[in-house]
Design an enzyme around this catalytic site. Structure first.
Site, mmCIF file in Angstrom:
data_model
loop_
_atom_site.group_PDB
_atom_site.id
_atom_site.type_symbol
_atom_site.label_atom_id
_atom_site.label_comp_id
_atom_site.label_asym_id
_atom_site.label_seq_id
_atom_site.Cartn_x
_atom_site.Cartn_y
_atom_site.Cartn_z
ATOM 1 N N TYR A 1 0.833 -1.201 0.000
ATOM 2 C CA TYR A 1 0.000 0.000 0.000
ATOM 3 C C TYR A 1 0.872 1.257 0.000
ATOM 4 O O TYR A 1 1.827 1.392 0.761
ATOM 5 C CB TYR A 1 -0.913 0.023 1.225
ATOM 6 N N GLY B 1 -5.156 5.838 0.113
ATOM 7 C CA GLY B 1 -6.508 5.878 0.652
ATOM 8 C C GLY B 1 -7.443 4.974 -0.115
ATOM 9 O O GLY B 1 -7.146 3.790 -0.361
#
Length: 520
Positions: free
Chosen positions: A65, A72
């Site tokens: 990520y 987000g």
């Protein structure tokens, strides 16, 4: 003030890396202390393991990520390996939308110290070079210009921290030698090469709680000093009103043993020389704003230990996402950027501080009013004879105190309960910790203004008692006499009306610098 076994706020050098900082050390950095990052080969290797692990995942085309994905709610968007090195720069740039006032240099330096402390834990996947650059900026006095508005406290302080990330890559503006200048110009002048952020480093810099934690450290420092000062003001108010010092008796307080409350009572008792001068008035019981002062100020005093624990745990945590375990080779996705603990502390602290403003406001009301002040002139005016008719002493100052107190009380609404779902409902429950911290700083400012007015007023009141032959300077305790003399050095007895703004501002400045001697 609460003591620690670690370096005091007066430290000139604060070490980072494989040790826990205390909040006094953050305050010291904020006030100009130097930073020193641990330089041992073992520590550098420990930090570099995380950065190398990120590199290895990229080589294996792993999914991480914020490294190979968007941010987000955009975490489902895959970023090609040919673009991952540009992603941190884009993160810093699109968050460059802060608004409002800018943080002071003290506040911004505290932010840098808190971010360095978190990254130095070694769980963020950043390089040692990045940590050294933050150290360099601190030690050269190069401070990012950081707008205070734009953070909801999760995913951390993204927008305000983007201004630190931007400065590291040579963009936006800094304060250097008292001037606001383009970062690029300062770097050229000092021959500093802008960093190229590695994968994960933009996220590691921005995805954390450094702004709210920095403000919490500074707020705590001011709050514990304010508690001492409010106790001293209460003693001076009691003397001004010819109050009953039996209200602070040690036997009385042994019956309700909240430690912080009893500490406040002890400070007031010592200021009043209680056992030699137990009661000066015919009134058996003083009004609540005198008699119950330890019970009001003591709430904050009793809360300070848990507040310190919350703040210092956050300060010494890895609070970004994901967490990178370079030694065990794990990437752990979670929510450590969430500022709930700091939000709770700041909401709680601002409530307790505003109660102190309200307490001092009520004390001011008593000493001003001849119906309640036990023989002093109205508004504490020192005018004599026919001059009394046109002089109004502290009348307008008391109105100001009422206004500052009202605004402080208005700001006690807890920010943390006003969570907003944002960012495509990815950030659907947020802490509002930074807003709570900003509220707390405002409440502190207002309360310090109230305290400044009270210091002047109680000094005037005691001088009036001395002039009326009801007190003598020699009968005062050393502690109260010292405060009286310090204030009197800036403020002459008010016998003719004059503007008091300048001396009020000067008194507030000295409160914020901790220059009034409030210890015994």
């Amino acid at each position: 003030m609460t003591q620690t076994t670690q370096s005091p706020a007066s430290a000139t050098l604060v070490e980072f890396g494989q040790r826990n900082l205390n909040l006094e050390e953050v305050v010291a950095i904020a006030k100009g202390a130097k930073a020193q990052l641990k330089e041992s080969a073992d520590y550098q290797e420990y930090i570099q393991k995380g950065a190398r692990f990120i590199d290895s995942l990229l080589a294996e085309e792993g999914v991480v990520y914020g490294v190979t994905t968007g941010y987000g709610d955009s975490c489902t968007v895959t970023v090609g390996l040919d673009l991952v090195h540009e992603l941190p720069l884009h993160l810093s740039r699109f968050h460059g939308c802060g608004m409002g006032n800018i943080l002071s240099v003290m506040q911004a330096r505290a932010v840098m110290a808190c971010r360095l402390s978190s990254l130095a834990v070694g769980k963020s996947g950043v390089s040692y070079e990045l940590l050294k650059r933050i150290e360099t900026l601190l030690n050269l006095g190069i401070t990012p210009v950081i707008p205070e508005e734009g953070s909801v406290g999760a995913s951390g302080d993204l927008t305000p921290l983007s201004y630190l990330a931007a400065v590291l890559v040579g963009e936006r503006e800094v304060i250097y030698q008292g001037e606001r200048r383009a970062t690029a110009d300062v770097y050229r002048e000092l021959d500093i090469t802008p960093l190229t952020l590695r994968p994960k480093e933009g996220l590691a810099l921005m995805n954390g709680t450094a702004v709210m934690t920095a403000l919490a450290c500074l707020a705590y420092d001011r709050a514990q000093y304010l508690n001492r000062l409010a106790s001293r003001i209460t003693a001076m108010a009691s003397l001004t009103l010819k109050g009953n010092s039996n209200h602070f008796d040690d036997i009385l307080f042994a019956a309700k043993p909240h430690p912080g409350q009893n500490q406040i009572a002890a400070w007031i008792r010592e200021d009043l020389n209680h056992h030699e001068h137990p009661r000066n008035s015919d009134r058996l019981q003083d009004r609540y704003s005198i008699r119950c002062a330890p019970h009001i100020i003591g709430v904050l005093q009793d809360a300070l230990p848990f507040m310190r624990q919350f703040i210092e745990t956050e300060l010494n945590s890895a609070n970004d996402n994901p967490i990178v375990d370079g030694e065990g080779e794990h990437v752990l996705h979670g929510g450590h950027f969430y500022g709930g603990h700091i939000g709770f502390v700041m909401d709680s602290m601002k409530n307790a501080i505003a109660n102190i403003a309200d307490l001092i406001d009520r004390q001011m009301a008593l000493v001003m009013d001849p119906k309640f002040n036990n023989g002093l002139p109205a508004n504490l005016s020192g005018a004599q004879g026919s001059r009394k008719a046109i002089n109004h002493g502290f009348k307008a100052v008391q109105i100001g105190v009422s206004a500052w107190t009202a605004e402080a009380l208005k700001n006690t609404m807890p920010a943390s309960v006003f969570s907003r779902s944002t960012e495509c409902h990815n950030q659907d429950k947020v802490s509002m910790g930074t807003i709570a911290a900003r509220d707390c700083m405002r409440v502190l400012q207002l309360t310090e203004q109230v305290a400044a007015a009270a210091l002047l007023a109680m000094t005037q009141g005691i001088h009036l008692r001395i002039a009326q032959g009801e007190l003598c300077h020699a009968s005062l305790t050393t502690s109260v006499a010292k405060t009286l003399d310090q204030v009197s050095a800036d403020f002459e007895l008010l016998t003719e009306d004059s503007p008091l703004e300048t001396v009020l501002r000067q008194t507030v400045d000295k409160i914020q610098q901790g220059l009034w001697e409030v210890c015994h």
